[in-house]
Design a protein around this motif. Sequence first.
Motif, mmCIF file in Angstrom:
data_model
loop_
_atom_site.group_PDB
_atom_site.id
_atom_site.type_symbol
_atom_site.label_atom_id
_atom_site.label_comp_id
_atom_site.label_asym_id
_atom_site.label_seq_id
_atom_site.Cartn_x
_atom_site.Cartn_y
_atom_site.Cartn_z
ATOM 1 N N SER A 24 0.859 -0.983 0.279
ATOM 2 C CA SER A 24 -0.035 -0.197 -0.041
ATOM 3 C C SER A 24 0.464 1.045 -0.205
ATOM 4 O O SER A 24 0.352 2.387 -0.042
ATOM 5 N N GLU A 25 1.829 0.930 0.062
ATOM 6 C CA GLU A 25 2.949 2.060 0.157
ATOM 7 C C GLU A 25 3.781 2.182 -0.550
ATOM 8 O O GLU A 25 4.074 3.537 -0.785
ATOM 9 N N LEU A 26 3.803 1.550 -1.409
ATOM 10 C CA LEU A 26 4.377 1.321 -3.172
ATOM 11 C C LEU A 26 4.377 2.568 -3.811
ATOM 12 O O LEU A 26 5.195 3.378 -4.420
ATOM 13 N N ALA A 27 3.102 3.061 -3.998
ATOM 14 C CA ALA A 27 2.700 4.670 -4.314
ATOM 15 C C ALA A 27 3.532 5.167 -4.709
ATOM 16 O O ALA A 27 3.915 6.025 -5.288
ATOM 17 N N GLY A 28 3.434 5.982 -2.247
ATOM 18 C CA GLY A 28 4.047 7.317 -3.044
ATOM 19 C C GLY A 28 5.629 7.199 -2.513
ATOM 20 O O GLY A 28 6.554 7.909 -2.808
ATOM 21 N N LEU A 29 6.312 5.815 -3.061
ATOM 22 C CA LEU A 29 7.699 5.145 -3.885
ATOM 23 C C LEU A 29 7.770 5.322 -4.818
ATOM 24 O O LEU A 29 9.314 4.747 -5.164
ATOM 25 N N ASP A 30 6.648 5.653 -6.225
ATOM 26 C CA ASP A 30 6.742 4.985 -7.138
ATOM 27 C C ASP A 30 8.235 6.425 -8.033
ATOM 28 O O ASP A 30 8.385 7.822 -7.904
ATOM 29 N N GLN A 33 11.178 6.057 -7.283
ATOM 30 C CA GLN A 33 12.288 6.504 -6.038
ATOM 31 C C GLN A 33 13.207 5.509 -6.543
ATOM 32 O O GLN A 33 13.642 4.169 -5.794
ATOM 33 N N ALA A 34 14.812 5.133 -5.662
ATOM 34 C CA ALA A 34 15.791 4.557 -5.299
ATOM 35 C C ALA A 34 16.263 4.726 -4.062
ATOM 36 O O ALA A 34 16.603 5.472 -3.393
ATOM 37 N N VAL A 35 16.102 3.008 -3.565
ATOM 38 C CA VAL A 35 16.550 3.334 -2.281
ATOM 39 C C VAL A 35 17.655 1.825 -2.535
ATOM 40 O O VAL A 35 17.734 0.974 -3.253
ATOM 41 N N PRO A 36 18.723 2.199 -0.991
ATOM 42 C CA PRO A 36 20.062 1.458 -1.477
ATOM 43 C C PRO A 36 19.758 0.070 -0.693
ATOM 44 O O PRO A 36 18.559 -0.642 0.262
ATOM 45 N N SER A 37 19.617 -0.618 -1.572
ATOM 46 C CA SER A 37 19.635 -2.242 -0.817
ATOM 47 C C SER A 37 20.450 -2.635 -0.055
ATOM 48 O O SER A 37 21.399 -1.783 0.261
ATOM 49 N N LEU A 38 20.256 -3.714 0.734
ATOM 50 C CA LEU A 38 21.931 -4.394 1.642
ATOM 51 C C LEU A 38 22.799 -4.539 1.140
ATOM 52 O O LEU A 38 24.294 -3.861 1.789
ATOM 53 N N ASN A 66 21.857 0.752 -5.459
ATOM 54 C CA ASN A 66 19.907 1.259 -5.647
ATOM 55 C C ASN A 66 19.209 0.644 -6.427
ATOM 56 O O ASN A 66 19.844 0.104 -7.293
ATOM 57 N N ILE A 67 17.762 -0.174 -6.284
ATOM 58 C CA ILE A 67 17.373 -0.811 -6.392
ATOM 59 C C ILE A 67 15.983 0.154 -6.700
ATOM 60 O O ILE A 67 16.036 1.773 -5.944
ATOM 61 N N THR A 68 15.147 0.839 -7.773
ATOM 62 C CA THR A 68 13.991 1.698 -7.890
ATOM 63 C C THR A 68 12.505 0.417 -7.472
ATOM 64 O O THR A 68 12.790 -0.178 -8.422
ATOM 65 N N ILE A 69 12.188 1.401 -6.875
ATOM 66 C CA ILE A 69 10.849 0.993 -6.925
ATOM 67 C C ILE A 69 9.702 1.441 -7.748
ATOM 68 O O ILE A 69 9.778 2.592 -8.140
ATOM 69 N N GLN A 70 8.955 0.479 -8.658
ATOM 70 C CA GLN A 70 8.020 0.960 -9.461
ATOM 71 C C GLN A 70 6.906 0.850 -8.855
ATOM 72 O O GLN A 70 6.155 -0.528 -8.204
ATOM 73 N N ALA A 71 6.232 1.524 -9.235
ATOM 74 C CA ALA A 71 4.106 1.456 -8.203
ATOM 75 C C ALA A 71 3.321 0.454 -9.087
ATOM 76 O O ALA A 71 2.385 -0.664 -8.827
ATOM 77 N N PRO A 119 3.057 -1.080 -13.025
ATOM 78 C CA PRO A 119 2.549 -2.541 -12.623
ATOM 79 C C PRO A 119 3.984 -2.624 -11.141
ATOM 80 O O PRO A 119 4.547 -1.919 -11.602
ATOM 81 N N ALA A 120 3.318 -2.733 -9.476
ATOM 82 C CA ALA A 120 4.376 -2.766 -9.007
ATOM 83 C C ALA A 120 5.611 -4.031 -9.552
ATOM 84 O O ALA A 120 5.473 -5.470 -9.624
ATOM 85 N N GLY A 121 6.482 -3.391 -9.091
ATOM 86 C CA GLY A 121 7.933 -4.409 -9.117
ATOM 87 C C GLY A 121 9.096 -3.521 -8.615
ATOM 88 O O GLY A 121 9.142 -2.168 -8.618
ATOM 89 N N ILE A 122 9.925 -4.120 -8.854
ATOM 90 C CA ILE A 122 11.401 -3.716 -8.831
ATOM 91 C C ILE A 122 12.274 -3.292 -10.389
ATOM 92 O O ILE A 122 11.922 -4.554 -10.965
ATOM 93 N N ILE A 123 13.074 -2.429 -10.281
ATOM 94 C CA ILE A 123 13.739 -1.971 -11.598
ATOM 95 C C ILE A 123 15.526 -2.211 -10.632
ATOM 96 O O ILE A 123 15.573 -1.740 -9.566
ATOM 97 N N GLY A 124 16.030 -2.868 -11.417
ATOM 98 C CA GLY A 124 17.585 -3.025 -10.991
ATOM 99 C C GLY A 124 18.464 -1.818 -11.071
ATOM 100 O O GLY A 124 18.599 -1.334 -11.448
ATOM 101 N N PRO A 125 19.894 -1.683 -9.853
ATOM 102 C CA PRO A 125 21.139 -1.264 -10.402
ATOM 103 C C PRO A 125 21.174 -0.826 -12.093
ATOM 104 O O PRO A 125 21.402 -2.563 -12.985
ATOM 105 N N GLY A 126 22.085 -0.125 -12.697
ATOM 106 C CA GLY A 126 22.238 -0.379 -14.271
ATOM 107 C C GLY A 126 21.630 0.244 -14.926
ATOM 108 O O GLY A 126 20.625 1.051 -14.975
ATOM 109 N N ASN A 127 21.934 -0.255 -16.254
ATOM 110 C CA ASN A 127 21.004 0.654 -17.071
ATOM 111 C C ASN A 127 19.587 -0.719 -17.881
ATOM 112 O O ASN A 127 19.281 -0.292 -18.795
ATOM 113 N N ASP A 128 19.678 -1.620 -17.454
ATOM 114 C CA ASP A 128 18.851 -2.958 -17.480
ATOM 115 C C ASP A 128 17.719 -2.092 -17.152
ATOM 116 O O ASP A 128 17.090 -2.187 -15.362
ATOM 117 N N THR A 129 16.652 -1.496 -17.581
ATOM 118 C CA THR A 129 14.998 -1.254 -16.963
ATOM 119 C C THR A 129 13.943 -1.784 -17.285
ATOM 120 O O THR A 129 12.659 -1.731 -16.520
#
Length: 327
Positions: free
Chosen positions: A268-274, A276-281, A285-290, A292-302
């Motif tokens: 339910s909080e993904l929309a507010g983070l659409d 945004q890049a967040v630091p992984s462990l 950084n990985i990027t949140i997409q609201a 369709p819901a999912g994650i985009i990895g680092p680098g040039n691969d979208t």
Amino acid sequence: MKNLIWLKKTVLILVLASFTVACSDDDEVSAQGTTITDLAIASPALSNLVAALTAADGDLPAVLKGAGPYTVLAPTNAAFETFLDGRALEDIPSEVLTQVLLNHVLNGKVEAADLTGLNADGIFYASTLATGAKANTQMSIYFETEGGVEFNGYSNVVDPNIQASNGVIHVVDAVIDLPTVVDFALADDRFSTLVSALTADDSFGYVAALQTANGTNPAPFTVFAPTNDAFAALLVDLEVTGLISIPIPTLQTVLELHVVPGTNVLSSELAGLDGQAVPSLGGSNITIQASPAGIIGPGNDTTLNPIVIADVQASNGVIHALSRVIR
């Protein structure tokens, strides 16, 4: 995001519908006017449960006398003895014991056949009355019905569908402790390849880290957990035959992309983070997409790594399952 919301609403409707299913005459083993608390008090085999309810929170027995309906997973006396492991009930902090007991209560009336039907529909998680890592969230519980009903991978129903006037009791052979994100990964066979990857090298230390109690650094966690199918697709893409063929440094880097420490992000909080890049462990950084819901990895691969199972809430974080491995 709309697809995810639709999925969650569909699951909720199915669960609510299952709560209304009536049991057969063969399943009725008690008088209709007897509450869950009354039945527990009357059963010598559940005397440890009654003692625990009283020791944890004096209001709990009264709650289970209420209108409900409730589904109670009632551990046997032997199950409590194993759980206590020589300790007295008084040795466990009341607030901890209360949460453990609430982890055995589901809202609504859910019989064994209902759980089987939900599994057939691809639903393997329900919510208990215990509180998860995030305030005002309910703890998830995993159930699997092949060969008998089992909760969180180890607590088996030994006496199902004991009817009460305000719900139903399923007697179980193990106390269901408060699960970590690791416990859910171990319980759910759809994450077995992930577990193998996490334990591929002793130097990783991921399993121990992901068992960290909530409020202790680096918990809580948001885990984006690839399913077995996601790992199978990765092996095809890499043209290798198994995890053992992936160099350890590469595997470690990949695994670190799937954990965001210090946060418990719900769907339910993904929309507010659409966007945004967040630091992984691992720091990348990985990027949140609201939507369709999912994650985009680092680098040039979208390429989007879609979320296919949302909000598996643990005591120290939350899991969202992915159909692709982030890399």
